[in-house]
Design an enzyme around this catalytic site. Structure first.
Site, short mmCIF file in Angstrom:
data_model
loop_
_atom_site.label_atom_id
_atom_site.label_comp_id
_atom_site.label_asym_id
_atom_site.label_seq_id
_atom_site.Cartn_x
_atom_site.Cartn_y
_atom_site.Cartn_z
N SER A 104 0.80 -1.22 0.00
CA SER A 104 0.00 0.00 0.00
C SER A 104 0.84 1.27 0.00
O SER A 104 1.63 1.50 -0.90
CB SER A 104 -0.96 -0.05 1.18
OG SER A 104 -1.88 1.01 1.13
N HIS A 105 0.70 2.07 1.06
CA HIS A 105 1.36 3.37 1.13
C HIS A 105 2.75 3.28 1.75
O HIS A 105 3.43 4.29 1.87
CB HIS A 105 0.50 4.30 1.99
CG HIS A 105 0.14 3.64 3.28
ND1 HIS A 105 -0.79 2.63 3.37
CD2 HIS A 105 0.62 3.81 4.52
CE1 HIS A 105 -0.87 2.21 4.62
NE2 HIS A 105 -0.02 2.91 5.34
N ASP A 119 -2.36 6.53 -3.40
CA ASP A 119 -1.23 5.86 -2.76
C ASP A 119 -0.60 4.79 -3.64
O ASP A 119 -0.95 4.65 -4.82
CB ASP A 119 -1.65 5.27 -1.41
CG ASP A 119 -2.52 4.03 -1.57
OD1 ASP A 119 -3.25 3.97 -2.57
OD2 ASP A 119 -2.46 3.14 -0.70
N ASP A 134 -0.87 1.58 -4.12
CA ASP A 134 -1.68 0.61 -4.86
C ASP A 134 -3.02 1.20 -5.31
O ASP A 134 -3.89 0.46 -5.78
CB ASP A 134 -1.90 -0.65 -4.02
CG ASP A 134 -2.61 -0.35 -2.71
OD1 ASP A 134 -2.44 0.75 -2.17
OD2 ASP A 134 -3.35 -1.23 -2.22
N ASP A 167 -5.63 2.63 -3.71
CA ASP A 167 -6.92 2.56 -3.01
C ASP A 167 -7.15 3.75 -2.08
O ASP A 167 -8.27 3.96 -1.63
CB ASP A 167 -7.08 1.23 -2.27
CG ASP A 167 -5.98 0.94 -1.27
OD1 ASP A 167 -5.04 1.75 -1.18
OD2 ASP A 167 -6.05 -0.11 -0.61
N ARG A 168 -6.12 4.54 -1.81
CA ARG A 168 -6.33 5.72 -0.95
C ARG A 168 -6.46 6.99 -1.78
O ARG A 168 -6.02 7.03 -2.91
CB ARG A 168 -5.13 5.91 -0.02
CG ARG A 168 -4.99 4.82 1.00
CD ARG A 168 -3.90 5.18 2.00
NE ARG A 168 -3.89 4.16 3.04
CZ ARG A 168 -3.39 4.32 4.25
NH1 ARG A 168 -2.83 5.47 4.58
NH2 ARG A 168 -3.44 3.35 5.15
N LYS A 200 -11.31 -0.14 -1.02
CA LYS A 200 -11.44 1.30 -1.15
C LYS A 200 -10.83 1.69 -2.49
O LYS A 200 -10.07 0.92 -3.08
CB LYS A 200 -10.78 2.02 0.02
CG LYS A 200 -9.34 1.66 0.28
CD LYS A 200 -8.88 2.31 1.59
CE LYS A 200 -7.45 1.95 1.90
NZ LYS A 200 -7.35 1.01 3.02
#
Ligand code: G1P
Ligand code: ZN
Length: 543
Positions: A113-114, A277, A279, A281-282, A376
């Protein structure tokens, strides 16, 4: 091609956290590490014989190597087909969509992710089920249990599969289907939002800036915002995905997306700014000279979603993670629909979405999404914002002000204390748990504790229970604080402290959030003794 059965032994610590298994990349690169975890996933879902899987990741360092290993293992374990994003790339929401669209049995997403990427940074891996959503706790528990007893794994002996060329190839008896990672997702977005209205808005001079932070959303944003919606080519920046994200934290918040913040608060700022982010999703949303807190973003999106064609029928319910501010609850109340409070992590929204009880979900950690996928979705939030601004004919600041005057403003902030010694962080939480019963009635920094508990969740759909999800402190007058330990970190413990305070009086809606929240922060310090336990006198990251 030969199928090899490799002898291995259980590896400690392969316990999935808030969102899959995250470790230092070098840990993932250790002998058998990735292979053991992959076999554990396959075993825990009852094998992959004859099944169809989706595979892709955010392109961080080791993404390509890991994908090749997983393909060889899927083939050796009898999978019928693996649908892979070109170059082994898929954003997390695009992977979720692909699983659903193709009716796959599940998918493996490679991402931390982030978290930063690189040989010395972080890597991660998670399994999503046939609904496109992250494995529920019952399954991640099974996966973990399997990692603790695994003695062998199966892998095909073969060359790398060509993943740059679209189309089908074979790996042993398994079909490897390489697909365009962007097209299906962009079509889905076009089906949900009024692209004509957004196109007109942009053609009328509305300027936007999207910072892809050298992460996976670059090609998605370019296709959707520039090619399909007509935004100027230079409105998408840092759009070339890099294995180390250009050395930065691909985390869309005011700290790590500072360049975007400076732009949006500078001279001649664009009308709308957003970042996503690692991947995809944010999301972070910023207007000209105004920052939108993620909790407010969820509330604004929920209140106005009906203006987008995909949500014209209205919402069935709104779900938020427990530490997310209660601004969205006020919207649900006004709309006369249920509001759900779930533990931290998107996996807890899956059942509510599957059962049609919630339509829009959100987390304070820059995550918003809906029932269009089971993750998300950063670009989804950006497009819903644009759709709403186009329909309302308002700027970000005006829309926010209007929302606050209608519902009151919920000041909100999160304080993170990172890489704290795990025993100290655990001791802090443990002590709080033990004092919970004594807290109601106590006054600290002018705030009286009304109630205090350790959040437990009973899933209303399948009845599963999740206890010890974070300490909630409710103060008289509507202020609230939450304390919990991160489940995604890879170093020591991260203490997260969430502060909120509702302000109904419009005369105070322009107040500085830090000042508005100072009494809540002081009360939390008095109750939790953060300084004493962590040895820190201020948080590492404040968002
Ligand atoms: C963090 C966020 C959480 C989010 C998760 C995955 O988890 O707080 O809301 O779902 O990342 O993106 P945490 O580190 O707090 O366990
Ligand atoms: Zn992410």
């Amino acid at each position: 091609m030969t199928t090899l059965t490799i002898q291995t032994a259980p590896i400690a610590g392969q316990k999935p956290g808030t969102s899959g298994l995250r470790k230092k990349t070098r840990v993932f690169m250790q002998a058998h590490y990735l292979e053991n975890f992959t076999q554990a996933i396959f075993d825990a879902i009852g094998g992959v014989g004859g099944k169809v899987l989706v595979l892709g990741g955010d392109g961080r360092y080791f993404n390509d190597r890991a994908a090749q290993v997983i393909l060889r293992m899927a083939a050796a374990n009898g999978a019928a087909r693996v649908i892979v994003g070109q170059g082994a790339i898929l954003s997390t929401p695009a992977a979720s969509h692909l699983i659903r669209k193709r009716g796959a049995d599940g998918g493996i997403i490679l991402s931390a992710s982030h978290n930063p990427g690189g040989a010395d940074e972080d890597f991660g891996m998670k399994f999503n089920g046939a609904n496109g959503g992250p494995a529920p706790e019952s399954l991640t528990d099974l996966i973990f249990a399997r990692t603790q007893e695994l003695m062998e794994y199966r892998i095909l002996e073969s060359q790398d599969v060509e993943l740059e060329r679209l189309g089908e190839t074979r790996l042993g008896d398994m079909v490897v289907e390489v697909v365009d990672p962007v097209a299906d997702y962009a079509d889905l977005m076009e089906s949900l939002f009024d692209f004509n209205a957004i196109r007109d808005l942009i053609a009328g001079g509305f300027r936007l800036r999207f910072d892809a932070m050298h992460a996976v959303t670059g090609p998605y944003a370019r296709e959707i915002l520039v090619n399909r919606l007509g935004a100027a080519p230079d409105s998408v920046v840092n759009d070339r995905p890099l294995p180390d994200f250009g050395g930065g934290h691909p985390d869309p918040n005011p700290v790590w997306a500072k360049a975007l913040m400076d732009e949006m608060f500078g001279q001649d700022a664009p009308d709308f700014g957003a970042a996503s982010d690692g991947d995809g999703d944010r999301n972070m949303i910023v207007g000209r000279g105004v920052y939108v807190s993620p909790s407010d973003s969820l509330a604004v999106l929920a209140a106005n979603a009906h203006l987008a064609p995909g949500y014209a029928r209205g919402l069935a319910g709104i779900a938020r993670s427990m530490p997310t501010s209660r601004a969205a609850d006020r919207v649900a109340e006004r709309l006369g629909i249920p509001a759900f409070e779930t533990p931290t992590g998107w996996k807890f929204f899956g059942n509510l979405l599957d059962a049609g009880r919630a339509t829009i979900c959100g987390e304070e950690s820059f995550g918003t999404g809906s029932d269009h996928v089971r993750e998300k979705d950063g670009l989804w939030a950006v497009l819903l914002w644009l759709n709403i601004l186009a329909a309302r004919g308002l700027g970000v600041a005006e829309l926010l002000r209007e929302h606050w005057s209608e519902y009151g403003r919920t000041f909100y902030s999160r304080h993170d204390y990172e890489a704290v010694a795990a025993d100290r962080a655990n001791a802090l939480i443990q002590r709080l748990r033990e004092t919970l019963a004594d807290l109601p009635g106590q006054a600290h920094s002018g705030l009286v504790v009304e109630s205090a508990d350790d959040f437990a969740y009973d899933d209303p759909v399948d009845g599963s229970q999740s206890a010890r999800q974070g300490i909630r402190l409710n103060f008289e007058g509507g202020a609230r604080a939450v304390l919990r330990l991160s489940g995604t970190g890879t170093e020591g413990a991260t203490l997260r402290v969430y502060l909120e305070r509702h302000q109904p009086d419009p005369a105070h809606h322009g107040d500085d959030p830090a000042q508005a929240l100072a009494p809540v922060a002081a009360a939390v310090e008095a109750i939790a003794r953060i300084r004493e336990f962590t040895g820190r006198d201020h948080p590492d990251v404040t968002t």
